[in-house]
Design a protein around this motif. Structure first.
Motif: not given
Lengths: 302, 427
Positions: A285-302
């Motif tokens: 669950v931790v890995i899933l949450l962290v990856s989703l969070l990172q994906a959200a942050l990175l896609s906003r950047r793009a």
């Protein structure tokens, strides 16, 4: 469908024939997928579900225990060892994710500029990546051996790199970066070669040069590769196990014990499979949450 | 008429059996390196000596991987007929029904009896009145010494042997003498985390003082334990003992002449014997039992043995059992081969034989060491590479290398060990 088009027949016949064709296509697809799907269900989905099931029992390694509700999870939340292992995992990710991505980019840019022996240099950087983890760790154990290693011979330092609290995790990180940077370099190189020369030409006509070219052309056009790599790196850094297991076994005194090492110790040394499963599920669950969070942050950047 | 038919059928069966291939006996062990070579020699010898049974061995990785594999295989009925086993683990495995008891009558059927074995080893193979393993050897901690360095430090007698060391202070003084007079270190001793050697010496020191480590699943070594660890930490701090990152390095420090003493298990004896032969060890060495630091000469030791997994739903068949016992008996009677690995055979007729007395340096330490073996405290958590040893392996080296104060290391060890032992015994 070519035959349905050329042999124009009665409407109804065409529909049934097309239906039959579709059905047989689906069957073919299913048959072709079956070997993979079967293996996937049997060796991935099934164990994952079983682990979730074990996590609410007091099972030992070889005996399925009775249902005990969420008590393993209650214990987990209150377990200082779990939290410190999570912290150690985070520390390892901090030491590797961005450095290995940045280093991969730097090496790719450097290699991309080479004209002579480019393939050779590229192969040199990629070489460590094809080595199995056991070989990599053995190499570095000898290189850094505090009595007989080459680092000791060259510098006279007798720091026990893997056994000293302050150096153990950073050294594991360095070994990991050395091992995996070649993969990142390769993907960045592919990304660099996909940027059309015309874009650079147009930019230089507009007066961009040096860092400007990088800042306004290379960096944004490489961004998709960068986000992909950051995500892959984050996941693989969180999943760190083999290097730690072989190089430090979680020591000195638990300071490099990452989550999967803790899970391994719990299951295979202390034989507590129920609790180990709870660690696994919680960590998933931790890995899933962290990856989703990172994906959200990175896609906003793009 | 029916009689004749039965007779013919029986004759056919007997003939068939006689010409049939030998019964395959599967044997899993964790014996690598020199031990592995010697076990292979014994197996080949046995297979060549008769054609009723054929031993087929599988070598797995020592420690947690081996025991995990046997445990899981036993619980699903896939375990082999025979395994190698550490007697220090009997108290963890016997109550969990993982091993099949071996009766006195079964042993007698192949000519073995209790009196053949060193009493301490026999006891270690028994649990609540039942025998769960046949002891093969004991491998205690002994003291290796470099005669060249010890001589320069004035520690040898006229005949070139080590003068007796009769107290812990005398040992510390000897380490200091080496450092002062030769410039080399006194002691090579594994101390890089995770190290198991500190636990072994610690256990021996406490046992020599009549102390206890575990009582009612709690660490009770108290002040005695703290002092024992403090001693080791002081050796390191005063430069009498070399720091090292891992086990192989600690051995290399001794074999390359960087330290006058090494405290280690007898399994390094072949390293010395072969090293002297190949000229990679360029000094004269001796091997002595662990000195009497305190009240007794107790030394940490463990023992290899043979055990029969208690396969779930598939108990071992009669002819496989007979083959297992036959092989075990063969190994005991030929354990001089095994003794070359440094281990002291558990089988006394071999240890008392003239050939063994001629085996050097083994016979110099064998009898004293075998009679004084102290095992890990009993419990499900105990034994070679077991959970309790693993906890000590984290904190003791840290105290020795000065990364943790002795008090801090002991309190961290005690709290993690107590937490471990308080847990439900996991079968």
């Amino acid at each position: 469908m070519r035959d349905t088009v050329s042999n124009a027949g009665p409407m109804s016949a065409r529909v049934t024939r097309r239906g039959r064709a579709r059905r047989s296509a689906a069957l073919t697809a299913a048959l072709m997928l079956a070997p993979f799907l079967l293996a996937y269900l049997l060796f991935f989905i099934f164990p994952v579900l079983r682990a979730a099931q074990f996590s609410v029992t007091d099972s030992s390694l070889t005996e399925t225990g009775r249902y005990i509700g969420p008590s393993n999870y209650v214990r987990l939340v209150q377990d200082p060892d779990f939290w410190s292992s999570l912290k150690n995992t985070g520390y390892f990710a901090l030491l590797t994710v961005i450095p290995v991505t940045a280093l991969g980019l730097l090496v790719a840019i450097a290699v991309n500029r080479l004209i002579l022996a480019r393939n050779f240099v590229q192969a040199l950087f990629f070489l460590p990546y094809v080595l199995p983890v056991s070989v990599v760790t053995l190499l570095w154990q000898w290189i850094l051996n505090s009595s007989f290693g080459i680092v000791h011979a060259l510098t006279g330092s007798d720091v026990a790199w893997f056994n000293t609290v302050s150096t153990a995790m950073p050294t594991v990180a360095v070994v990991t970066i050395w091992w995996t940077v070649g993969f990142n370099m390769l993907l960045f190189l592919a990304g660099l070669q996909n940027i059309p020369k015309e874009v650079y030409e147009a930019a230089s006509l507009d007066g961009a040069q040096g860092l400007g070219l990088f800042r306004f052309i290379t960096w944004p056009l490489l961004w998709p590769v960068t986000t992909l790599l950051l995500t892959l790196q984050l996941i693989s850094s969180l999943k760190i196990f083999a290097q730690v297991y072989i190089l430090t076994a979680g020591g000195p005194f638990n300071s490099t014990r990452v989550v999967l090492e803790y899970m391994y110790d719990t299951a295979f040394q202390n034989l507590d499979a129920g609790y180990a499963s709870a660690i696994a599920v919680a960590f998933f669950v931790v890995i899933l949450l962290v990856s989703l969070l990172q994906a959200a942050l990175l896609s906003r950047r793009a | 008429m029916t009689h004749t038919k039965t007779l013919i059928a029986m004759a056919a069966l007997t003939l068939g059996a006689a010409s049939a291939a030998p019964t395959k006996i599967t044997f899993w062990n964790f014996l690598g390196g020199g031990d592995g070579a010697r076990m292979k020699q014994l197996i080949d010898g046995y297979n060549g000596s008769q054609d009723k049974y054929r031993i087929e061995q599988t070598v797995l990785q020592w420690g947690v991987p081996f025991y995990t594999k046997v445990r899981t295989s036993t619980s699903v009925g896939q375990a082999p007929d025979l395994i190698s086993f550490h007697l220090s683990r009997i108290s963890g495995w016997a109550p969990a029904n993982l091993l099949r008891p071996i009766t006195g009558a079964e042993l007698a059927s192949v000519g073995l009896k209790q009196a053949d074995f060193f009493p301490k080893l026999w006891n270690a193979a028994n649990y609540q009145g039942k025998t769960y393993a046949v002891p093969l050897d004991t491998h205690p901690m002994v003291m290796y010494y470099n005669k060249d360095l010890a001589g320069k430090a004035g520690l040898l007698d006229a005949s070139g042997n080590l003068k007796p060391i009769t107290s812990i202070d005398a040992f510390t003084a000897a380490l200091k003498a080496v450092k002062d007079k030769t410039g080399m270190a006194g002691l090579a001793f594994e101390n890089g985390s995770p190290a198991y050697m500190p636990w072994r010496l610690w256990l021996a020191m406490i046992d020599q003082q009549g102390g206890k480590i575990v009582e009612n699943n709690k660490i009770v070594s108290g002040e005695m334990g703290r002092k024992a660890l403090q001693l080791m930490a002081d050796w390191q701090k005063n430069g009498y003992m070399l720091k090292n990152p891992d086990y192989p390095t600690s051995v290399a420090q001794f074999t390359t002449g960087k330290a006058a003493f090494m405290l280690n298990g007898v399994w390094e004896v072949p390293t010395m014997v072969d090293g002297a032969k190949n000229k990679t060890v360029n000094f004269k060495y001796g091997v002595a039992p662990l000195p009497k630091f305190y009240g007794t000469q107790a030394t940490w030791g463990d023992s290899h043995g043979f055990a029969i997994p208690n396969n779930a739903r598939k108990p071992i068949s009669k002819d496989h059992l007979a083959g297992v016992l036959d092989f075990v008996s063969y190994v005991q009677k030929n354990s001089l081969t095994w003794a070359a690995g440094g281990h002291i055979p558990a089988y006394q007729p071999v240890v008392n034989s003239a050939q063994y007395t001629a085996l050097k340096p083994n016979s110099d330490y064998a009898k004293t060491a075998a009679a004084n073996v102290a095992y890990d405290p009993a419990g499900w958590y105990s034994g070679a590479a077991g959970p309790l040893e693993a906890v000590s392996a984290k904190y003791f080296p840290a105290a020795i290398q000065g990364q943790l104060s002795v008090n801090k290391a002991i309190s961290m060890f005690e709290s993690e060990a107590n937490r471990l032992m308080a847990g439900t015994p996991k079968p």
